[in-house]
Motif scaffolding. Structure first.
Motif, PDB file in Angstrom:
ATOM      1  N   UNK A  89       0.833  -1.204   0.000  1.00  0.00           N
ATOM      2  CA  UNK A  89       0.000   0.000   0.000  1.00  0.00           C
ATOM      3  C   UNK A  89       0.869   1.255   0.000  1.00  0.00           C
ATOM      4  N   UNK A  90       1.918   1.273   0.835  1.00  0.00           N
ATOM      5  CA  UNK A  90       2.812   2.431   0.902  1.00  0.00           C
ATOM      6  C   UNK A  90       3.575   2.615  -0.403  1.00  0.00           C
ATOM      7  N   UNK A 101       3.399   5.908  -2.867  1.00  0.00           N
ATOM      8  CA  UNK A 101       4.556   6.693  -3.321  1.00  0.00           C
ATOM      9  C   UNK A 101       4.604   6.760  -4.848  1.00  0.00           C
ATOM     10  N   UNK A 102       4.199   5.681  -5.505  1.00  0.00           N
ATOM     11  CA  UNK A 102       4.203   5.663  -6.973  1.00  0.00           C
ATOM     12  C   UNK A 102       3.209   6.647  -7.573  1.00  0.00           C
ATOM     13  N   UNK A 103       2.099   6.844  -6.888  1.00  0.00           N
ATOM     14  CA  UNK A 103       1.016   7.650  -7.450  1.00  0.00           C
ATOM     15  C   UNK A 103       1.086   9.121  -7.062  1.00  0.00           C
ATOM     16  N   UNK A 107      10.920  -3.807  -0.189  1.00  0.00           N
ATOM     17  CA  UNK A 107       9.848  -4.630  -0.751  1.00  0.00           C
ATOM     18  C   UNK A 107      10.364  -5.939  -1.344  1.00  0.00           C
ATOM     19  N   UNK A 108      11.529  -5.903  -1.990  1.00  0.00           N
ATOM     20  CA  UNK A 108      12.054  -7.098  -2.660  1.00  0.00           C
ATOM     21  C   UNK A 108      12.322  -8.241  -1.682  1.00  0.00           C
ATOM     22  N   UNK A 109      13.101  -8.026  -0.602  1.00  0.00           N
ATOM     23  CA  UNK A 109      13.314  -9.142   0.331  1.00  0.00           C
ATOM     24  C   UNK A 109      12.052  -9.570   1.060  1.00  0.00           C
TER      25      UNK A 109
END
Length: 410
Positions: free
Chosen positions: A136-137, A141-143, A159-161
């Protein structure tokens, strides 16, 4: 206009299916889990199968999205938003299946009041909550009108790990159970992560093509080709892990392990195991290994659909093979808690079960279809809101530049 009308028609149909699913869920809440096909021998059924499946689909989407920033792959950054939306929706649906499976929503309070952090189940609850929060976070940030590259880099690195961890912890729920021969394996976590990568990536490819068809998103055809090339690598890795696991089970010829393996290879779970091998591995690899085939969108979509089906089949045989032969030494079997009338009325009715048996009921099927429809509907709504808004923002500077050039020319 035609594509918009078709989209609204699909949304209407999905809404009806979702409503039917929630109605079936209400029926289950009133009447209890007895309306499902689960029992003392097979205590996990279709709901947990779908939970595993959707956690994998979610992890695959976020891994692709976050890898684009972490490893600075410009081509993949284009699909970061739809991949993150897909990841968020899939983990929400996975969480819904957990809540459906526990039977009563108020039991969720026990996780807070009586937490047992020695249990892998509790680890999974914690990491899924963290994973959903990160999704969600990350999407937030993307939007933003002007995304902060530094914050995006930090979020991607986290997010990746976590995406890899969420499926690893789900795998450890099974892999750390020493009493279940079909689950107790050090390869369980790599198996889950590999299947998450290929199924999540395959679903992302399917979704991207559908978004293009309904004019909600636009990507170049060569990006689909590049994703197909990555997909064939993930499928090959997944196939290697499955082969290694089966070989390790077969070679020692342990009696208890061979019971499970024979059930996979030629028993009741054989259609699902060989279905995964043929549909999930052999056919997609035979198609996508050739670069000319990866340039044909129809073949890529066909292969992607087969990969998703193959991974679903894996979830089925992986879960149920270890329930077929219960470990009950010194007893005639597992009691079902109810009498099963025998053919001869003079014989005491049998209530012992020596082999696990399970088949989903209509209620379970309706709930599963309804929750999938709800997730699909949620994805469409979020995509229309986020992707169309982003498209308009991207087109605005171009329109302004065209106006400035026109004014200068005049």
């Amino acid at each position: 206009m035609k594509s918009k009308a078709n989209l609204y028609s699909w949304m209407g149909a999905l809404g009806i299916l979702a409503l039917m699913g929630f109605s079936a869920l209400g029926y289950q809440l009133v009447n209890g889990l007895g309306v499902t096909g689960m029992n003392n021998a097979v205590s996990w059924g279709l709901y947990i199968t779908m939970f595993m499946f959707f956690v994998g689909l979610s992890a695959g989407g976020l891994i692709v999205s976050s890898s684009a920033t972490v490893f600075n792959i410009p081509a993949f950054k284009v699909v970061a938003k739809p991949a993150t939306i897909l990841s968020t929706v899939c983990i929400i649906v996975a969480g819904i299946f957990i809540m459906v499976d526990i039977g009563s929503p108020e039991r969720l309070l026990n996780l807070l009041l009586h937490s047992q952090f020695k249990s892998p189940l509790m680890w999974d609850v914690c990491v899924i909550t963290l994973y959903l929060s990160i999704n969600v976070l990350y999407l937030y940030l993307m939007t933003r009108p002007k995304p902060d590259p530094k914050k995006m880099k930090i979020m991607s690195s986290v997010a990746l790990p976590v995406a890899i961890l969420v499926h690893s912890v789900t795998a450890w729920i099974f892999g750390l159970q020493i009493a279940r021969e079909g689950w107790h394996s050090a390869l369980m976590a790599p198996l889950f992560v590999a299947s998450a990568l290929d199924s999540g990536l395959a679903l992302l490819i399917i979704v991207l093509v559908l978004l293009i068809k309904f004019k909600l998103f636009t990507v170049e055809k060569k990006l689909i080709t590049s994703l197909a090339g990555l997909l064939v690598t993930c499928v090959a890795v997944d196939a290697y892990f499955v082969f290694s696991e089966v070989l390790t089970m077969y070679y020692p010829q342990e009696e208890s392990v061979m019971l499970i393996l024979n059930e996979m290879l030629k028993g009741s779970m054989a259609p699902f195991f060989w279905g995964e091998v043929i549909l999930g591995f052999v056919i997609p690899l035979a198609i996508l290994l050739f670069s000319k085939n990866r340039q044909k969108t129809g073949l890529v979509i066909f292969s992607s659909v087969l990969v998703v089906i193959g991974v679903f089949f894996k979830r089925v045989w992986l879960l149920f093979t270890s329930f077929i032969y219960p470990h009950v030494e010194g007893a005639p079997g597992i009691t079902l808690g109810k009498y099963i009338p025998g053919e001869d009325p003079s014989v005491v009715p049998n209530f012992w079960l020596k082999h696990g048996q399970y088949a989903p009921t209509l209620v379970e099927l309706m709930i599963v279809v309804g929750m999938i429809a709800f997730g699909t509907l949620l994805f469409i709504v979020l995509s229309r809101r986020i992707l169309l808004a982003s498209s308009k923002e991207a087109q605005q500077p171009k329109q302004n530049q065209s106006r400035e050039r026109l004014t200068a020319a005049q």
